[in-house]
Motif scaffolding. Sequence first.
Motif: not given
Lengths: 801, 230
Positions: A293-295, A302-306, A384-397
Amino acid sequence: MDFEQTWAILASAFTQIHEKQASKLSFEELYRNAYKIVLKKKGDELYLRVAEFERDWLSSEIERRIHKELPPQLMNALQGRSSAGSVGDDQVRTQGERFLRQLKLAWEDHQTCMSMLTDVLMYMDRVYCADTRRPSIFTTAMSLFRDCILRSHVRGDDSWPDICGTLNHVILDQIRMERDGDFIDKHLIKANVYMLEGLYDSHHEVEEEKLYLTSFEYEFLASSAEFYRALGDRLLKESDAGQYCRETRKRIDEENDRCRSTLLESTTPKIQKVVEDELIRYRMKDLIESESGVRFMITNERHDDLALVFDLEARVDPRKPELTKALQKIILEMGTNLNDAAQLGAAAEAPEDRAKAPADKLVNQQTVAALKWVEDVLELKDKFDAMWKQSFQSDQTIHTAIMRSSAEFINSHPRCAEYMSLFIDDNMKKGIKGKTELEIEALLNKAIVLLRYVQEKDVFELYYKKHLGKRLLMGRSLSIDVEKQMIFRMKMELGNNFTAKLEGMFKDMTLSEELTAGYKGYVARLGDADPRRIDLAINVLTSMTWPVETTNSAPDDARESRLKTIYPPAMERIRQGFENYYKEKYSGRMLDWKGNMGTVDVKVTFPKVPSKGFKERRHELNVSTYAMLILLLFNDLPSGASLSLEEIQARTNIPTNELVRNLQSLAVAPKTRILLKEPMSKDVKDTDKFFFNEGFMGKFHKVKIGIVSAGNRIENDRERVETEKKNNDSRGYAIEAAVVRIMKQRKELSHQQLVTETITQLNSQFKPDVNMIKKRIESLIEREYLERIEDSPSSSYRYLA
Amino acid sequence: MASVRQSAAGLICATFQPIAVIVGPPTATRTFYLYFELATTHSAFLASATKEEWLPEGRVVRIPSRDPELFAYFAGFLMTGKILTIKSGSKSTDENEEEWDLLARLWVLGDFLLSTSFKDAVVDALISKVADGVSVPTELHELIYGNTAGVCGMRRLIVDLAVFAWPKGTMGEKAFNEASAGFFRDVAVRQAVMSEEEKTEGFVLESNSCKYHGHGEGSCYKGMCGSAMI
């Protein structure tokens, strides 16, 4: 006109129409006959006869054709009544398709025929049906199709589902095959779906009564839910989380396509919800927490999977609760690991090395561990910032979640404020060397971002002041410009209050430069230059602006601090000279000289040492002011004579701990041994004797003799206790100020409200301790700033002006 | 008068295609060439009769049961939007009376052809003829009641004319038979439901209303675009 005769003409024509032999019929003749019947007020009878005709036709001819396409094997297979494997999938599929084709044909024929009948019976529809509010004959004929065909039971057996139910089964069976990867005839199914959409469950021809909705869609959704529940189970067991997400995405797309090509688009949102429920909503927690999973994804980048996980959960809940929860937990864990590692790094070598390694070395290790902690925190944050941008569409939540848990673990480290200030200190002294402007900018930004997390801003300010003070006074900053930029950023982030004193320190530095220059000019104007004149560079520090530990060498006992350092006459002259100059400029100010902070360049001549073959050597030593005082004592001493520590102290009044430290750097440090000590040991004792080292051999002309522990490093325990005490004191004042401010405005307030408002007011500086607030309120009551309101149900206070 | 400038939507008429409609019994047929789009817009009968399943061999519609003389007025209406029943120069009483009968027959033809616009136009023509003040039709009820199957604009119009406009005594002269029974019943009902206003102020035939039209919520033939009524 004879009705029966005329009807006979019509009935025979209708039969020809149903048998597809209408080419010889005359429309005008048929229309005229129906017209005549209606004019003769027999519209009612005509209507009933036509309906009867259709019922007969459907339940004899058409029903037979359709039932023929439902052999027992197919029915059994659809009902799951056949023993497994007795009928192959292929056969069921072919039979199912034939049934679908027959039904489609029957429906299309029925529509074509009824359209022609409607043409013929148009006058009846327009006049008779409109007058009597009967449904048009077309509508009635469509309901007849529903009743005679779709609701008929194969071979009249009620234990089998009716044709409509069978149709559902066949379609669902075909969809199952398609879901399993088979190709099916989508157009054929779509035609039958259109039929269901064109028919209503009852006489109410409203949207909700459409057979597609009442008969088919419900079953489709239910069987899909079952299918995806099983699929979810299987995928969770057999695939890793990344595959699961990809499969889910694929399935959702497939269902969308299916609605477009095979069913109706109005089903799209409903089936999507089913898939989302079964594969996402009910599974997200298991999926995220699974081994892969996420961990796992975070650990293995695995940015794409995230991104897929994010995308999937965002579909079902914009708050993304499971992902956020998991992320927070993971960040907190990773952060706590960093905290533990930092503490371990700081303490690890302590026990075994304590005996051998000097305390300083330990402190250095701890400082390294502190810097590493900050760097690790930054690295974690970057990750986590990179992940936030790459995988989480810079989501506010998600951003908020990352921020929160970062703040939580950072603040759970008791020394985070000190470590961060140390980190900036290290960078200001070494880190920014050779970096481009952009890199420095990024670094400053990072520092500010970290600062944003720190809750105890007041503690940070304390440390920053201390570290900055040392950097400024000792000229250790690589770039004053960068320092000022840093302050500017802090000002933007935390406001004027926070940086006022820090800016004051810079102002003092600038003023001091001007003073030094002014003094130089002043001396030059006094008369001819004295070749033996000593150059003076001076820093005048405003006592409230600078941290006390910078200006007070050590808070030793009061006796020592009252003693005035004794300067040799040459130095004393300069001191006086400057003091006079200064008093002329700023009358009424007290100058307090801080010997522990200054440095001096001294020229020293080391005599020939023929025994070792040394010639006479000259060196320029850069030493602390105190070290200079010590060295000057040896000027007057005959060669080979010694001074004890006590003697040195008596003749200079240097505070003991400073003296010991200076003697250590002059006599113990291997490369800068200007003095020799007897006995030769690392520790300095009162009775130790010191000699001038005539055989000193330096590699360079200029020698810098540092003072032990002069740089910024982690505090030791004693220092920390002190910092804490000081900080608690200043917090106490801040709390009192806030309480008085609030009460002055509100006059009367309950205890609870007062505490809440105080916390709100001070939150930007630090998180006040409730007990401390209570104590401060008590103290204010004692000093009659406040009083308790008697007879108040909850404890309340009143402000006393 | 409608303005000479009209919507460009009317240009669609430039692409109209003709169909042949052969009207009348085999011994006395007459062929009309109508524009397909106009004919099918204004007659539900023609719209169905020209469907492919009813016209396998081409664009020729046969209506042997109708009188070609009457059909000509329908064809004329399609082209002009008018009911072309005024005979030029004739002022004779006979011809005047004949026109009432003609208008009633045209209305029945319109009913057979399921052409609401034609029926409404005929009703308006009849009203305008009444408004001329020369005479009032008193002989139409048997024809209309015998050739319609329910409430319609024409029935209401002749009932209103009988109640409010017939000369005194006319009603009493009319024969009561199977064909006129429905008419007398409607007249009785109309009198029973007469409003106070109608009783005191009499009855005004409004030439510009849709009171006797059959289009309901649909558009009135008058509002259809241009004289060709697309």
